[in-house]
Structure formats: structure tokens, C-alpha cells
Scaffold this active site. Structure first.
Site, mmCIF file in Angstrom:
data_model
loop_
_atom_site.group_PDB
_atom_site.id
_atom_site.type_symbol
_atom_site.label_atom_id
_atom_site.label_comp_id
_atom_site.label_asym_id
_atom_site.label_seq_id
_atom_site.Cartn_x
_atom_site.Cartn_y
_atom_site.Cartn_z
ATOM 1 N N ASP A 24 -7.848 -0.005 6.984
ATOM 2 C CA ASP A 24 -6.698 -0.613 6.306
ATOM 3 C C ASP A 24 -7.152 -1.953 5.721
ATOM 4 O O ASP A 24 -7.518 -2.864 6.468
ATOM 5 C CB ASP A 24 -5.590 -0.813 7.347
ATOM 6 C CG ASP A 24 -4.322 -1.360 6.727
ATOM 7 O OD1 ASP A 24 -4.370 -1.824 5.564
ATOM 8 O OD2 ASP A 24 -3.280 -1.324 7.404
ATOM 9 N N CYS A 63 -0.858 6.966 3.663
ATOM 10 C CA CYS A 63 -1.332 5.852 4.495
ATOM 11 C C CYS A 63 -0.120 5.211 5.162
ATOM 12 O O CYS A 63 0.939 5.843 5.251
ATOM 13 C CB CYS A 63 -2.158 4.861 3.677
ATOM 14 S SG CYS A 63 -1.266 4.013 2.353
ATOM 15 N N ARG A 111 -4.136 1.951 0.231
ATOM 16 C CA ARG A 111 -5.090 3.064 0.216
ATOM 17 C C ARG A 111 -4.575 4.311 -0.505
ATOM 18 O O ARG A 111 -5.261 4.850 -1.389
ATOM 19 C CB ARG A 111 -5.473 3.440 1.666
ATOM 20 C CG ARG A 111 -6.298 2.373 2.350
ATOM 21 C CD ARG A 111 -6.362 2.590 3.860
ATOM 22 N NE ARG A 111 -5.067 2.382 4.488
ATOM 23 C CZ ARG A 111 -4.808 2.558 5.769
ATOM 24 N NH1 ARG A 111 -5.764 2.982 6.573
ATOM 25 N NH2 ARG A 111 -3.602 2.324 6.259
HETATM 26 P P1 4NP Z 1 -1.836 0.742 3.261
HETATM 27 O O1 4NP Z 1 -1.968 -0.776 3.744
HETATM 28 O O2 4NP Z 1 -1.373 1.535 4.472
HETATM 29 O O3 4NP Z 1 -3.224 1.109 2.859
HETATM 30 O O4 4NP Z 1 -0.856 0.772 2.115
HETATM 31 C C1 4NP Z 1 -0.874 -1.446 4.312
HETATM 32 C C2 4NP Z 1 0.026 -2.082 3.494
HETATM 33 C C3 4NP Z 1 1.113 -2.747 4.049
HETATM 34 C C4 4NP Z 1 1.271 -2.756 5.412
HETATM 35 C C5 4NP Z 1 0.373 -2.098 6.228
HETATM 36 C C6 4NP Z 1 -0.699 -1.431 5.679
HETATM 37 N N1 4NP Z 1 2.352 -3.469 5.994
HETATM 38 O O5 4NP Z 1 2.423 -3.540 7.229
HETATM 39 O O6 4NP Z 1 3.225 -3.956 5.264
#
Ligand code: 4NP
Length: 144
Positions: free
Chosen positions: A117, A3, A9
Site C-alpha cells: 500500500d 484494493c 493501487r
Molecule cells: P489503496 O491505498 O488501497 O491502494 O487505494 C489506500 C488509500 C487510502 C486509504 C488506504 C489505502 N485510506 O485509508 O484512506
């Protein structure tokens, strides 16, 4: 399992798939396309929803996806189309490109559905993400 941040995720996807396969036969790992959470544990909300379903992801630490992962893994499941383009940018040939799969294509073939997300949303987002990933991982584990 890939991800963006590797804290919401993909750690859940890693934990869920691990719970459905024989670890002596299948190695499962996760990574983020971004660098912000390298070395960090998963988001508390992912830990909590995992715990609710008996999936412990507390031993995971964030890492960034790299071109070497194309050599180390047979299959690369991405959570959304943005992850897909980021990962494909690092691919060097057709064999590598063919390893990259949108995870919800397992559940909704050809419909191009993203795992949303949940980072900016509330707890319900994590529950929804968990259910989507559980469904997809059931089908992936059956194929593996
Ligand atoms: P993930 O969610 O891609 O599902 O882990 C996110 C977690 C952090 C960030 C973006 C998406 N961020 O920009 O820090």
C-alpha cells in the site's frame, strides 16, 4: 481490480490492464473494500505515475466492492492479502471464492506477494507499484 481505498493501487491496475486488452472483449473495473473514497478521483500520485507511462486514469471515480461484483465479474484481482480476506468474507460459495486472485500470484505463483500500500509513503512507492502492476497485467492480458 480491488484494493483498500480504490484511489492508489486498483485505479492504476484498472488503467494498466485496460491499456493491454480489447475493450470490446474485456470489461475492466476497480473498487475498494473501504468506503472512504467513494466518488473520489484517484490519488494525485497514482495519476502522475500513470501519466508518466501514458496511462490516463483521471476519469475514474472510487467505488466500494460489493457482493454483486461476484455476479458481474469473472475474475477479481486483489492487491494484498488483507483485501483478499475482506473480499472473501462477502463470497457465498466456492464458485465466487474461486474468482478471487492475488494479483502478484501471476508474477510469483504461490509466493503470496502483496502489492504494498503506497498511500502513506513517497512517490517511489507509486513507481514500484506501477512496475509490479504492469508486469502482472502483461501476464493477465496474455491469458485473457
Ligand atoms: P489503496 O491505498 O488501497 O491502494 O487505494 C489506500 C488509500 C487510502 C486509504 C488506504 C489505502 N485510506 O485509508 O484512506
Amino acid at each position: 481490480m480491488v484494493c483498500l481505498g480504490n484511489i492508489c493501487r486498483s485505479p492504476l491496475a484498472e488503467g494498466i490492464l485496460k491499456s493491454k486488452v480489447n475493450p470490446e472483449e474485456v470489461f475492466v473495473d476497480s473498487a475498494g473494500t473501504g468506503h472512504w473514497h467513494i466518488g473520489n478521483p484517484p490519488d494525485e500520485r497514482s495519476i502522475a505515475v500513470g501519466r508518466k507511462y501514458n496511462i490516463d486514469i483521471t476519469d475514474q471515480l472510487g467505488r466500494q466492492f460489493s457482493a454483486k461484483d461476484f455476479d458481474d465479474f469473472d475474475l477479481i484481482y486483489v492487491m494484498d492479502n488483507s483485501n483478499k480476506s475482506d473480499v472473501l468474507e462477502l463470497a457465498e460459495n466456492e464458485e465466487q471464492r474461486a474468482k478471487v486472485k492475488l494479483i502478484l500470484d501471476e508474477v510469483f505463483p504461490g509466493e503470496n506477494v502483496d502489492v504494498p500500500d503506497p498511500y502513506m509513503g513517497g512517490t517511489m512507492g507509486f513507481e514500484k507499484v506501477y512496475r509490479m502492476l504492469d508486469e502482472a497485467c502483461k501476464l493477465i492480458a496474455a491469458k485473457l
